[in-house]
Design a protein around this motif. Structure first.
Motif: not given
Ligand code: FES
Ligand code: FES
Lengths: 152, 755
Positions: B462-477, B525-532
């Motif tokens: 089980i991921y807590t809500r906090e785990d779920d929200m901070t794990n990444g796989v976001y919609r990019p900026a 254009w794109t910019l690299d990031s370590n945020i997934t």
């Protein structure tokens, strides 16, 4: 660990758990009443809503030690045959998408209707503000509450 | 009537069925390993004594009850109702006698079992119809043989077979056993659209009764015999990796805790697939008796994290496409730096993706150039059911049950990591408490399996809500700059879009208004990031639609034109004299939704009491247009009404389709006004709903009206298309209300007020 005798959905259930255990996890892990959902664990989403002596409560922040003699109602015990006017109205309006939030929505709405049998839109907005539906079924939830209000 | 072959995609999807199908099958033995949730309709079909397998998609009981299996996983889009409707239509079944169940995960039988990209109904349309039609054909053959009459004289209606001239009839149940013994026909006839009786007539969600009763449907609700609870601890910051556990023994000694250890999700030489996105491949796992005890241990654990070293990785292409390479930089990123880097990148020339005419010369000759920039932040999916998964490992056999959008994408990853053949992996697709793209990246299945393997007992991760929200796989900026060149008479000479993002570009160079303007330039254009990052409902479109439709609104105003007429003029040009031959939209269908929404919203009537914004967009093969009306009281906007027009071809289950569009519109309003994830030194600034603002009841539109263009075209996507244009419609309405254009999402930036 401490022993607690809880009155849940009209029956007495005994559990032996740490006093700080939130009612949510007692219901789910220990009593297998899984209709009450975990969404945030901090009283922000409403997925875990149950009734405590008829009042809507967020079970994720309610330590089992504070339940005492109060009677707990979960979605499983809301009605005899799952035919509470809200449950029927939810079917009539075909409300759910993913469905995960809906038990909490119904429990919260049931408490609303028992206090305010004919809620206005503003009453509904205010009372339901604590329940998130990520799928965005709010317009149907509101319509279903109004339908149920005319029938209960 | 259309004739179709019963095999397609090089694989005979019905033939593989003949292996398990045909003949008598008692009870549920074919599915016994999987125990799929059976769903009775509200009225409840009666369960038969015997089931006869007709093909992979359906079986029929001796009493006429039909079970239809939905191949794709359900995440709220209601395929578990609409897909059986398609089969039932061609089968000519009585819907009241249909039971819907989730098919097991089995690529040989069901092909790619995937929910996403608004592809479900579109890609399954012909296959599901063929499955129903083939079964109907076999039932008719059985009746013809039994009655010794010509096949052509056997007709069907609502689950009954008829031979009219001899006045004979029989239920499907009576003929099912014999029908199941016949070979699958080589060719079947499909109904004409005008003859549909189930498709196009709303059917209630088959799981609604269970949902409102609180019955177990989700992985979160499953408890396996002897199961333990597992949670993971990931680095607090992107740009960090696991180091060591500081107080291992103390945590192990906590009440209920059984084991604490670290897991590694990939082997060092593993070639990742496109969906193996995972910022935190090395995690701490805590396993214990109950959720609360493990949560407490999670709060108490102290972990030393290490800075991540920069690396480059090659990942498999999307759906078999070419491999791509990703640079993952070191460091802890902040939103402030992101903004500065994006502004800088937006100021440089980008990679030219499309160029028509001579945009440079046209801009040089312009009387007036309008230039505007738009931006949007990272977004978290925030599915209502946090990430979770059950797993059991016995020897070299793995069983997994969880919420997932695409089991086939993670199966090879699990096999590679655990050194087992894919045949040894059994995956159950359970109803998802939301997906929105997040559950296409199912690293958590593998995590659960690795933990179960180590503790040698079934576990529920089980991921807590906090785990779920901070794990990444976001919609990019994202950020996009639009420029338009006008001549002295106010004619549009040229159009330029330059769009980019962290770390992907949102640009669709061949979409409208490409094709409608002689001089056109699209760069990215794109910019690299370590945020997934990962797919989020209508990837890229969910930003581009808002930016483009806001810009077109501003442009129409500058040109003194009505915003709908302006778009229709451009579409007229694209229809009659298109520029270029790569335009990927149909101008007539695009114009169709704009005209429909104009009529239904009463656009041409003045409505002085509301502020209106219009927007239209094409994505996922469908067209959607909205007119959004809002009022402002004490500077606080309220969305009064959204009128929506959609062209997605044939609508299978109309009321459910309306529900989906309503959800997309509410989701759009919420994310446009409030949605935002930011970072400080690599740490997500929001980890639960007290910080991450989600749209709530009182902020949803008061009224939503959805209209579908009547169409005989095969269905296209619906889950995503209504979502992107909301961003433009609300931006344009907010401008009418405040006199200020909205360039930066979220439009209310954490406030309630327009400001
Ligand atoms: S889980 Fe209790 S309010 Fe969210
Ligand atoms: S129906 Fe999915 S969260 Fe409400």
């Amino acid at each position: 660990m401490s022993k607690y005798n809880l009155s849940i959905n009209g029956a007495t259930r005994s559990v032996d758990v740490d006093a700080t255990t939130p009612l949510l996890w007692v219901l789910r892990d220990h009593l297998r009443l899984i209709g009450t959902k975990y969404g945030c664990g901090m009283a922000q989403c409403g997925a875990c809503t149950v009734h405590l002596d008829g009042v809507a409560m967020r079970s994720c922040v309610l330590p089992v030690s504070q339940v005492g003699e109060q009677s707990v109602t979960t979605i499983e015990g809301l009605s005899e045959n799952n035919d509470h006017p809200l449950q029927e109205a939810w079917l009539e309006h075909d409300v759910p998408q993913c469905g995960y939030c809906q038990a909490g929505q119904i429990m919260n709405a049931a408490a609303l209707l028992s206090d305010t049998p004919n809620p206005t839109d503003e009453d509904i907005d205010a009372m339901m503000a604590g329940n998130i539906c990520r799928c965005g079924t709010y317009t149907r939830i509101k319509a279903a509450i109004k339908t149920a209000a005319t029938k209960s | 009537m259309t004739k179709v072959r019963t095999s397609y995609n090089r694989r005979s999807f019905l033939k593989s069925v003949a292996v398990t199908g045909g003949g008598l099958v008692l009870g549920f033995n074919w599915l016994s390993g999987c125990r799929p949730a059976e769903t009775k309709m509200a009225t409840g079909p009666v369960l038969p004594d015997n089931w006869y397998e007709i093909n992979a998609y359906l079986k029929i009981g001796e009493n006429g009850t039909v079970t239809i299996r939905t191949p794709n996983p359900e995440f709220g889009q209601n395929v578990k109702t609409s897909m059986p409707m398609i089969v039932a239509e061609e089968l000519d079944a009585d819907w009241e006698n249909v039971i819907s169940e989730q098919a097991p995960f089995n690529a040989d039988k069901y092909g790619f079992q995937f929910t996403g990209g608004s592809l479900g109904i579109r890609t399954r349309w012909e296959g599901l119809r063929t499955a129903g039609a083939a079964a109907r054909h076999m039932l008719r053959e059985a009746a013809a043989q039994t009655w010794s009459v010509p096949l052509a004289e056997v007709t069907t209606a609502a689950g009954i077979l008829y031979h009219k001239s001899s006045d004979r009839s029989a239920s499907y149940g009576e003929m099912a056993e014999l029908a199941g013994s016949f070979p699958v026909p080589k060719e079947v006839e499909l109904k004409a659209v005008k003859d549909f009786t189930i498709i196009g007539n709303s059917k209630k969600n088959v799981d609604a009764r269970k949902i409102v009763s609180g019955e177990p449907l989700y992985a979160m609700d499953r408890y396996e015999e002897g199961q333990l609870v597992a949670m993971v601890v990931h680095p607090p910051s992107f740009g960090q990796r696991f180091g060591s556990i500081r107080n291992l023994e103390d945590v192990k000694a906590m009440p209920g805790i059984r084991e604490v250890f670290s897991i590694k999700t990939y082997k060092d030489d593993f070639q990742k697939g496109f969906f193996d996105t995972n910022a935190f491949p090395e995690l701490v796992a805590i396993v214990g008796a109950s959720t609360w005890e493990v949560m407490n241990a999670k709060k108490a654990i102290l972990v030393d994290w290490q800075p991540l070293e920069a690396y480059t990785e090659t990942v498999g292409g999307l759906f078999g496409g070419a491999n791509t390479s990703r640079n993952v930089p070191a460091g802890m990123e902040s939103t402030e730096d992101h903004r500065a880097r994006m502004n800088e990148a937006a100021g440089r020339s980008g990679r030219v993706v499309r160029k028509d005419g001579d945009p440079q010369a046209a801009f040089a000759s312009a009387e007036r150039v309008i230039e505007r920039s738009y931006s949007a932040p990272f977004l978290a999916h925030n599915c209502m059911e946090p990430i979770n998964c059950l797993a059991r490992v016995e020897g070299d056999k793995v069983w997994i049950a969880g919420p997932m959008q695409a089991p086939g994408l993670i199966e090879p990853t699990i096999a590679a990591r655990m050194d087992i053949p894919v045949e040894n992996i059994e995956i159950e697709m359970l109803r998802m408490g939301g997906g929105f793209g997040r559950r296409g990246y199912s690293h958590y299945l593998l995590e659960a399996a690795l933990i179960a393997q180590r503790v040698k007992t079934p576990v529920k991760l089980i991921y807590t809500r906090e785990d779920d929200m901070t794990n990444g796989v976001y919609r990019p900026a994202y950020q996009a700059t639009y420029r338009a060149a006008l001549d002295g008479a106010g004619n549009l000479l040229a159009f330029h879009v330059k769009a980019g993002g962290i770390p992907e570009s949102p640009l669709y160079a061949n979409r409208f208004p490409a094709g409608a303007i002689d001089n056109y330039l699209a760069e990215d254009w794109t910019l690299d990031s370590n945020i997934t990052i990962g797919a989020f409902r209508a990837p890229r479109s969910n930003f581009m639609a808002g930016a483009e439709q806001s810009f077109l609104d501003e442009l129409a105003e500058a040109m003194g034109k009505d915003p709908i007429s302006f778009r229709l003029e451009l579409l007229q040009r694209a229809a009659t004299d298109p520029v270029g031959d790569k335009n990927d939209y149909d101008p007539a269908r695009y114009a169709g939704v704009l005209k429909l929404v104009r009529e239904k919203a009463g656009w041409d009537q003045k409505k002085p009491d509301v502020h209106r914004g219009v927007s239209a967009y094409f994505c996922h093969h469908s067209y959607a247009a909205h007119v959004l009306e809002l009022t402002v009281e004490d500077d606080k906007p309220t969305v009064q009404k959204v009128t929506c027009a959609i062209d997605c071809g044939i609508v299978v289950n109309p009321d459910a389709a309306v529900n989906m569009a309503e959800g997309g519109i509410v989701d759009g309003v919420g994310n446009a006004l409030f949605g935002e994830m930011t970072f400080t030194d690599g740490v997500p600034d929001k980890n639960n709903f007290h910080q991450y603002r989600m749209i709530r009841m009182g902020e949803a539109p008061r009224k939503i009206e959805v209209h579908f263009v009547k169409s005989d075209i095969d269905p296209t996507g619906l889950g995503e298309p209504p979502f992107p244009p909301v961003f433009g419609a609300i931006a344009n309405a907010l401008y009418k209300a405040s006199g200020k254009r909205k360039y930066k999402q979220p439009f209310l930036g954490g406030q309630d007020l327009l400001g």
